[in-house]
Design an enzyme around this catalytic site. Structure first.
Site, short mmCIF file in Angstrom:
data_model
loop_
_atom_site.label_atom_id
_atom_site.label_comp_id
_atom_site.label_asym_id
_atom_site.label_seq_id
_atom_site.Cartn_x
_atom_site.Cartn_y
_atom_site.Cartn_z
N ASP A 8 18.98 28.60 -2.56
CA ASP A 8 19.80 28.84 -1.29
C ASP A 8 18.98 28.74 -0.50
O ASP A 8 18.72 28.29 0.75
CB ASP A 8 19.92 30.95 -0.75
N HIS B 58 -4.27 13.01 -7.96
CA HIS B 58 -3.74 13.39 -7.93
C HIS B 58 -3.68 14.98 -7.79
O HIS B 58 -2.68 15.28 -7.82
CB HIS B 58 -2.08 13.16 -7.82
N ASP C 52 -7.48 13.37 0.91
CA ASP C 52 -6.72 12.86 0.99
C ASP C 52 -5.54 13.32 1.54
O ASP C 52 -4.55 14.14 1.61
CB ASP C 52 -6.44 12.17 -0.34
N ASP D 228 -1.99 6.93 5.89
CA ASP D 228 -3.00 7.13 4.50
C ASP D 228 -4.49 7.22 4.53
O ASP D 228 -4.87 6.38 4.01
CB ASP D 228 -2.15 6.89 3.41
N HIS E 151 -7.73 3.00 -10.00
CA HIS E 151 -6.79 2.64 -9.55
C HIS E 151 -6.77 1.11 -8.93
O HIS E 151 -8.12 0.71 -8.97
CB HIS E 151 -6.30 4.01 -8.48
N HIS F 6 -2.46 -0.16 -1.38
CA HIS F 6 -0.60 -0.48 -1.16
C HIS F 6 -0.16 -0.85 -0.09
O HIS F 6 -1.31 -0.26 1.05
CB HIS F 6 -0.07 0.89 -1.72
N HIS G 2 3.78 4.32 -0.34
CA HIS G 2 3.65 3.03 -1.42
C HIS G 2 4.81 2.46 -0.40
O HIS G 2 5.95 2.64 -1.36
CB HIS G 2 3.14 3.62 -2.49
N GLU H 96 -9.01 1.30 -0.10
CA GLU H 96 -9.19 2.76 -0.53
C GLU H 96 -9.91 2.66 -2.15
O GLU H 96 -9.87 3.11 -3.08
CB GLU H 96 -8.13 3.45 -0.94
N TYR I 10 -14.76 8.10 -10.01
CA TYR I 10 -14.76 9.22 -10.25
C TYR I 10 -15.14 9.12 -11.89
O TYR I 10 -15.47 8.51 -12.33
CB TYR I 10 -13.94 8.65 -10.50
N ARG J 157 -14.14 8.66 -2.83
CA ARG J 157 -13.10 7.95 -2.45
C ARG J 157 -12.91 7.63 -1.01
O ARG J 157 -12.96 9.02 -0.16
CB ARG J 157 -11.34 8.04 -2.80
N GLU K 26 -10.28 5.88 2.05
CA GLU K 26 -9.23 5.13 2.09
C GLU K 26 -9.46 5.14 3.55
O GLU K 26 -9.41 6.16 4.22
CB GLU K 26 -8.02 6.14 2.13
N1 GLY Z 1 -2.11 9.24 -0.82
C1 GLY Z 1 -1.86 8.43 -1.58
C2 GLY Z 1 -2.52 7.02 -2.51
O1 GLY Z 1 -3.86 6.88 -1.81
O2 GLY Z 1 -2.29 6.05 -2.68
MN MN Z 2 -3.08 5.38 -0.88
MN MN Z 3 -4.10 8.56 0.12
#
Ligand code: GLY
Ligand code: MN
Ligand code: MN
Length: 438
Positions: free
Chosen positions: A37, A240, A257, A268, A347, A351, A358, A381, A385, A403, A405
């Site tokens: 529900d 993540h 983030d 972002d 990474h 993006h 993304h 970004e 790490y 990071r 970004e």
């Molecule tokens: N927050 C997702 C990224 O930085 O791509």
């Molecule tokens: Mn990002």
């Molecule tokens: Mn991000």
């Protein structure tokens, strides 16, 4: 906000590219059950919203260029006073026409009766296959029904064309009003990050900081563009991480983030700062490397450069920094050639950013990296790490995740950093955290 005129302009542009004798079918997202529900907050499908500005579930947009009785049709929920008492107001078919500029509108429940007839006289069907299996099935049923009718002389479309190809290229180039909306989303993300920096104290829990972010988003009428990542110490090394449940320790870094979504456009933004407001010498050394990498990468966000140029610039600075700090050993050129940095930077540097975090848009054209053009928005970004137990790396570097970004708009000349309103230098962050008033 995006105006009705702009939504209409987008539909016209898409229809021009589709050409005559074609039909585009664009369903919105379906509501998702969270648990008995209870549903997840509804968010329209980005492609659908881009063309309609229509926020309700159970809706399908249909575009038929040059159709004499109307080119833009909207299937949507009918008005229903009793249901609306429970689940909220609806535009209804009249509202779809009066407030959303549909040429004609039909109840969503009649779609099976009406849509095959609309497809009948078309050669090409523009549709995104594969992202909504249940709807795919329905489209197939409509086609099959037409094929059966073909024996009695009905015409059936014989080409399925991917809609993304045209639509996602449109979405990659942001208009003036899209940029305005994205600036606003980024500004609110920056306020949230500032508030988090100022509120942060050792002994707090990560979710308490997440609450500060949400406070800024909601008071601006926005929602998170994705689940906020609030990771202290070792958790900063989990890319993540969204548990956001651990205590924040004196002497640790905190990686946040978090971005706000405004009118279906995302920001972002990531910042990393010391829980106690002062970077240690070790943290500062590593932080400066990431910051220098980001600065070098942002410099490459210029028209005429390739998509991969910012990434390559970041990798070079990161590798040089790791070498200088003794975390990597060897020769710079060799370390870059062998991707030695990947252990600590797994990474890519960014993006596309837009309605989806993304965002859509091709990164390569043919075999070449895409050339950057004014109106494109991307994130920059870089990060490093170094989890505990990293072999061959001195202990003092362990449990450090950093990071930085930002959201960057390609302009005619200098890149515009949309998320510039929160400090990213060591001095800037420390100053903001010392004058901590929330
Ligand atoms: N927050 C997702 C990224 O930085 O791509
Ligand atoms: Mn990002
Ligand atoms: Mn991000």
């Amino acid at each position: 906000m995006i105006t009705r005129k702009e939504f209409s302009r987008r539909r016209k542009q898409l229809m021009r590219m589709m050409g005559k004798n074609s039909i585009a079918i664009i369903p919105t997202a379906t509501e998702q059950v969270r648990n008995r529900d209870v549903e997840f907050p509804f968010r329209a499908d980005s492609d659908f919203y881009y063309l309609t500005g229509f926020r309700e579930p159970d809706a399908v947009a249909v575009l038929i260029p040059k159709r004499p009785h109307g080119e833009y049709l909207l299937f949507c929920r009918e008005r229903d006073p009793e249901m609306e008492t429970w689940t909220g107001r609806r535009a209804g078919t009249l509202g779809a026409i009066d407030s959303h500029d549909a040429d004609d509108a039909f109840p969503f429940s009649d779609i099976d009766e009406i849509l095959p007839g609309l497809m009948e006289s078309c050669d090409r069907v523009y549709y995104t296959m594969g992202s909504r299996p249940q709807f795919d099935q329905r489209v197939m049923e409509w086609i099959n029904r037409l094929r059966e009718g073909a024996r009695t002389g009905m015409r059936t479309p014989d080409k399925f064309v991917s809609l993304e190809h045209l639509l996602h290229d449109m979405r990659l180039y942001k208009s003036r009003s899209e940029i305005r909306v994205m600036r606003t989303a980024a500004k609110v993300a920056c306020s949230a990050h500032r508030r988090a920096m100022q509120a942060c104290r050792a002994g707090m829990k990560e979710y308490e900081i997440e609450a500060e972010l949400l406070h800024e988003f909601r008071r601006a009428g926005m929602v998170p563009a994705y689940t906020s990542i609030v990771g202290g110490g070792a958790n900063g090394c989990v890319l993540h991480y969204t548990e956001n449940s651990a205590p924040l320790n004196d002497g640790d870094l905190l990686l946040i983030d978090a971005g706000a979504e405004y009118d279906c456009y995302a920001s972002d933004v990531t910042r990393t700062f010391p829980v106690n407001g002062r970077f240690s010498a070790v943290q500062k050394a590593l932080y400066e490397v990431v910051l220098a990498a980001q600065t070098a990468a942002i410099k490459k966000v210029r028209p005429g450069n390739h998509w991969n140029d910012p990434h390559e610039a970041a990798v070079r600075v990161l590798t040089r920094g790791l070498l200088k700090l003794g975390i990597l050993k060897g020769k710079l050129a060799e370390l870059i050639r062998t991707d030695a940095y990947r252990r600590f930077y797994m990474h890519r540097t960014g993006h596309w950013l837009g309605m989806d975090v993304h965002d859509v848009g091709d990164y390569k054209v043919g075999n070449e990296w895409r050339v950057l053009e004014p109106g494109m928005v991307l994130t920059v970004e870089p990060g490093l790490y170094i989890p505990a137990g990293s072999r061959g790396v001195a202990r003092k570097w362990w449990n450090t995740g950093i990071r930085i970004e930002d959201d960057v708009l390609v302009t005619k000349d200098e890149p515009e950093i949309l998320s510039d309103a929160v400090p990213r230098t060591v001095a800037g962050i420390e100053a903001l955290m010392t004058n901590a008033t929330v």
